[in-house]
Scaffold this active site. Structure first.
Site, mmCIF file in Angstrom:
data_model
loop_
_atom_site.group_PDB
_atom_site.id
_atom_site.type_symbol
_atom_site.label_atom_id
_atom_site.label_comp_id
_atom_site.label_asym_id
_atom_site.label_seq_id
_atom_site.Cartn_x
_atom_site.Cartn_y
_atom_site.Cartn_z
ATOM 1 N N TYR A 51 16.493 -29.178 -4.139
ATOM 2 C CA TYR A 51 16.244 -28.563 -2.823
ATOM 3 C C TYR A 51 16.222 -29.600 -1.698
ATOM 4 O O TYR A 51 16.306 -29.247 -0.522
ATOM 5 C CB TYR A 51 14.919 -27.770 -2.794
ATOM 6 N N LEU A 190 12.233 -11.041 -4.105
ATOM 7 C CA LEU A 190 12.518 -10.011 -3.099
ATOM 8 C C LEU A 190 14.008 -9.669 -3.086
ATOM 9 O O LEU A 190 14.501 -9.071 -2.131
ATOM 10 C CB LEU A 190 12.078 -10.520 -1.709
ATOM 11 N N ILE A 228 7.325 -16.013 -6.658
ATOM 12 C CA ILE A 228 7.360 -17.140 -5.714
ATOM 13 C C ILE A 228 8.287 -16.819 -4.534
ATOM 14 O O ILE A 228 9.342 -17.431 -4.359
ATOM 15 C CB ILE A 228 7.787 -18.452 -6.420
ATOM 16 N N ARG A 236 5.910 -13.391 7.913
ATOM 17 C CA ARG A 236 6.155 -12.923 6.541
ATOM 18 C C ARG A 236 5.425 -13.776 5.499
ATOM 19 O O ARG A 236 5.185 -13.312 4.393
ATOM 20 C CB ARG A 236 7.645 -12.910 6.242
ATOM 21 N N ASN A 240 3.637 -11.529 2.829
ATOM 22 C CA ASN A 240 3.912 -11.639 1.388
ATOM 23 C C ASN A 240 2.674 -12.051 0.586
ATOM 24 O O ASN A 240 2.655 -11.936 -0.632
ATOM 25 C CB ASN A 240 5.062 -12.612 1.135
HETATM 26 N N1 LIG Z 1 14.849 -21.787 -10.662
HETATM 27 C C1 LIG Z 1 15.911 -21.410 -9.978
HETATM 28 O O1 LIG Z 1 17.051 -21.570 -10.403
HETATM 29 C C2 LIG Z 1 15.708 -20.769 -8.641
HETATM 30 C C3 LIG Z 1 16.791 -20.136 -8.002
HETATM 31 C C4 LIG Z 1 16.548 -19.529 -6.763
HETATM 32 C C5 LIG Z 1 15.278 -19.561 -6.201
HETATM 33 N N2 LIG Z 1 14.256 -20.215 -6.831
HETATM 34 C C6 LIG Z 1 12.879 -20.279 -6.242
HETATM 35 O O2 LIG Z 1 12.456 -18.958 -5.943
HETATM 36 C C7 LIG Z 1 12.129 -18.873 -4.549
HETATM 37 C C8 LIG Z 1 12.374 -17.483 -4.028
HETATM 38 O O3 LIG Z 1 13.705 -17.071 -4.245
HETATM 39 P P1 LIG Z 1 14.778 -16.917 -3.052
HETATM 40 O O4 LIG Z 1 14.433 -17.901 -2.004
HETATM 41 O O5 LIG Z 1 16.119 -16.984 -3.680
HETATM 42 O O6 LIG Z 1 14.676 -15.418 -2.559
HETATM 43 P P2 LIG Z 1 13.548 -14.336 -2.169
HETATM 44 O O7 LIG Z 1 12.211 -14.927 -2.061
HETATM 45 O O8 LIG Z 1 13.785 -13.162 -3.055
HETATM 46 O O9 LIG Z 1 14.071 -13.880 -0.746
HETATM 47 C C9 LIG Z 1 14.088 -14.709 0.377
HETATM 48 C C10 LIG Z 1 14.793 -13.898 1.487
HETATM 49 O O10 LIG Z 1 14.069 -12.698 1.701
HETATM 50 C C11 LIG Z 1 13.664 -12.592 3.053
HETATM 51 N N3 LIG Z 1 12.279 -12.099 3.053
HETATM 52 C C12 LIG Z 1 11.131 -12.805 2.875
HETATM 53 N N4 LIG Z 1 10.058 -12.022 2.898
HETATM 54 C C13 LIG Z 1 10.522 -10.755 3.100
HETATM 55 C C14 LIG Z 1 9.890 -9.498 3.216
HETATM 56 N N5 LIG Z 1 8.559 -9.362 3.129
HETATM 57 N N6 LIG Z 1 10.686 -8.416 3.410
HETATM 58 C C15 LIG Z 1 12.030 -8.528 3.492
HETATM 59 N N7 LIG Z 1 12.685 -9.697 3.386
HETATM 60 C C16 LIG Z 1 11.938 -10.808 3.190
HETATM 61 C C17 LIG Z 1 13.790 -13.968 3.643
HETATM 62 O O11 LIG Z 1 14.221 -13.895 4.980
HETATM 63 P P3 LIG Z 1 13.348 -14.619 6.154
HETATM 64 O O12 LIG Z 1 13.405 -16.092 5.856
HETATM 65 O O13 LIG Z 1 14.078 -14.226 7.380
HETATM 66 O O14 LIG Z 1 11.969 -14.047 6.054
HETATM 67 C C18 LIG Z 1 14.865 -14.625 2.786
HETATM 68 O O15 LIG Z 1 16.154 -14.365 3.332
HETATM 69 C C19 LIG Z 1 12.992 -19.967 -3.932
HETATM 70 O O16 LIG Z 1 12.603 -20.306 -2.633
HETATM 71 C C20 LIG Z 1 12.827 -21.068 -4.947
HETATM 72 O O17 LIG Z 1 11.576 -21.724 -4.778
HETATM 73 C C21 LIG Z 1 14.460 -20.804 -8.051
#
Ligand SMILES: NC(=O)c1ccc[n+]([C@@H]2O[C@H](COP(=O)([O-])OP(=O)(O)OC[C@H]3O[C@@H](n4cnc5c(N)ncnc54)[C@H](OP(=O)(O)O)[C@@H]3O)[C@@H](O)[C@H]2O)c1
Length: 279
Positions: A51, A190, A228, A236, A240
Site C-alpha cells: 500500500y 462494502l 475492515i 463515513r 462505519n
Molecule cells: N488482503 C487483500 O488482498 C486486500 C485487498 C483489498 C483490500 N484489502 C483491505 O481491505 C480494506 C477495505 O477494502 P476496500 O478498500 O477494497 O473496499 P471497501 O471498504 O469495501 O470499500 C471502500 C469504498 O467504499 C466507499 N464507502 C466507504 N464507506 C461507505 C459507506 N458507508 N457507504 C457507501 N460507500 C462507502 C468508499 O468511498 P469513500 O472513500 O468516498 O467513502 C470506497 O470507495 C482495504 O482498505 C484494505 O485495508 C485487503
C-alpha cells in the site's frame, strides 16, 4: 447495548471485529484518516507493504497518543518477499517504516507457488519467535491452501483475510476456517461502495435507522467475521463505526446472505496455480 467493539478469537490472539482499512489512502490523507479513525474509536488498523503507506500509518498512531498495546496493527508481506531471509528483512523494514517494535498480525498477502509454502511459513514463524509480530496469518488463501498452511505452521494461523461482502458466498472457506480455529477477515466488506445502492440493504437499514453500509458491516460482525472498511471521507469513518447499537434479525441475516452471486467477486488476483472455492 454495549458500544464496545467485540473481539474475535483468532488462533491465540483476539482481533477487534471492526478495523480501518487503508488501501489506496496515501500521503497526508492517510495520516489524517487513520488519526480520525483512532479518534472515533477504531483500535484495529490494516495496512500492507504494497500500500506504500506504512510510514503514514505509523505517524498517525504516534500522533494519536494512544498506547501502542491498545491498537491492533496488521501489515502484510508482499509476494516477492516470500523466500527465507527476504521475508525477515522485509518485516524489519515494515517495522522501521511503521515506527513500532512489533505488529500484532503479519499476513502473507496472496498465495504464491514460486517459493514453497513450507519455507515461507518457517520464515514467518521465525519472525514471530523474534517478537516482531504477536500473530501470523494469511490472505486470499482458498480452503485447501488454508488447510495446508495450518498444517505446516508451528504457530496458529490467526486469520485468513479474504474478499467478503453480501455479493459473495464464502460457505466453504468459512466452514474450513471454523474447523481450523482460524478467523475470517473481510476485505472490501462494502463491496467497494456497491452496497450503498442496494435496495434490499436500504430497506433493511430503514427499519433500524441505519445506512446500507452500516447494515452490511453489522451483517459481517454478527457472523463473527472481522470487517475492515475503508473510506476517504471523515463522516463515513464515523458512520462505519456506528454499528454497535443495533442487531439484525435472523430473517434479515438470511435475506442478506441471499444476495450472493456466482460472479460477485470484485478483486481477482489469485495465481492460476490455485482456484477459488466454488462457493
Ligand atoms: N488482503 C487483500 O488482498 C486486500 C485487498 C483489498 C483490500 N484489502 C483491505 O481491505 C480494506 C477495505 O477494502 P476496500 O478498500 O477494497 O473496499 P471497501 O471498504 O469495501 O470499500 C471502500 C469504498 O467504499 C466507499 N464507502 C466507504 N464507506 C461507505 C459507506 N458507508 N457507504 C457507501 N460507500 C462507502 C468508499 O468511498 P469513500 O472513500 O468516498 O467513502 C470506497 O470507495 C482495504 O482498505 C484494505 O485495508 C485487503
Amino acid at each position: 447495548m454495549s458500544k464496545l467493539v467485540p473481539a474475535v478469537r483468532s488462533g491465540d490472539v483476539l482481533i477487534p471485529a471492526l478495523g480501518f482499512g487503508t488501501w489506496q489512502l496515501e500521503n497526508e490523507a492517510a495520516v489524517t484518516l487513520v488519526e480520525k479513525a483512532l479518534e472515533v474509536g477504531y483500535r484495529h488498523i490494516d495496512t500492507a507493504q504494497i500500500y506504500g503507506n506504512e510510514r503514514e500509518v505509523g505517524r498517525a498512531i504516534k500522533a494519536s497518543g494512544i498506547k501502542r498495546d491498545e491498537i491492533f496493527l496488521t501489515t502484510k508481506v508482499w509476494i516477492d518477499k516470500f523466500a527465507d531471509g527476504d521475508l525477515q528483512r522485509s518485516t524489519e523494514k515494515s517495522l522501521e517504516r511503521l515506527g513500532v517494535d512489533h505488529v500484532d498480525l503479519l499476513l502473507l498477502h496472496w498465495p504464491k507457488p514460486e517459493v514453497p509454502l513450507v519455507e515461507t511459513l518457517k520464515a514467518l514463524n521465525e519472525v514471530r519467535s523474534r517478537g516482531w509480530t504477536r500473530a501470523i496469518g494469511v490472505s486470499n488463501f482458498p480452503a485447501a491452501q488454508l488447510e495446508e498452511a495450518a498444517k505446516l505452521s508451528e504457530a496458529p494461523i490467526a486469520t485468513d483475510q479474504v474478499e467478503y461482502h453480501p455479493y459473495l458466498s464464502l460457505k466453504t472457506l468459512k466452514a474450513k476456517a471454523e474447523a481450523l480455529g482460524v478467523s475470517i477477515t473481510a476485505w472490501s466488506p462494502l463491496a467497494q461502495g456497491k452496497v450503498g445502492q442496494d435496495l434490499t440493504l436500504i430497506e433493511i437499514g430503514r427499519a433500524h435507522g441505519k445506512t446500507p453500509g452500516q447494515v452490511t458491516l453489522r451483517w459481517l460482525i454478527q457472523q463473527g467475521v472481522i470487517a475492515i472498511p475503508r473510506t476517504s471521507n471523515p463522516k463515513r469513518v464515523e458512520e462505519n463505526f456506528d454499528i454497535l447499537d443495533f442487531a439484525l434479525t435472523d430473517d434479515e441475516m438470511t435475506r442478506i446472505h441471499g444476495l450472493a452471486q456466482p460472479d460477485g467477486r470484485l478483486g481477482d488476483w489469485l495465481d492460476k496455480a490455485y482456484a477459488w472455492d466454488a462457493e
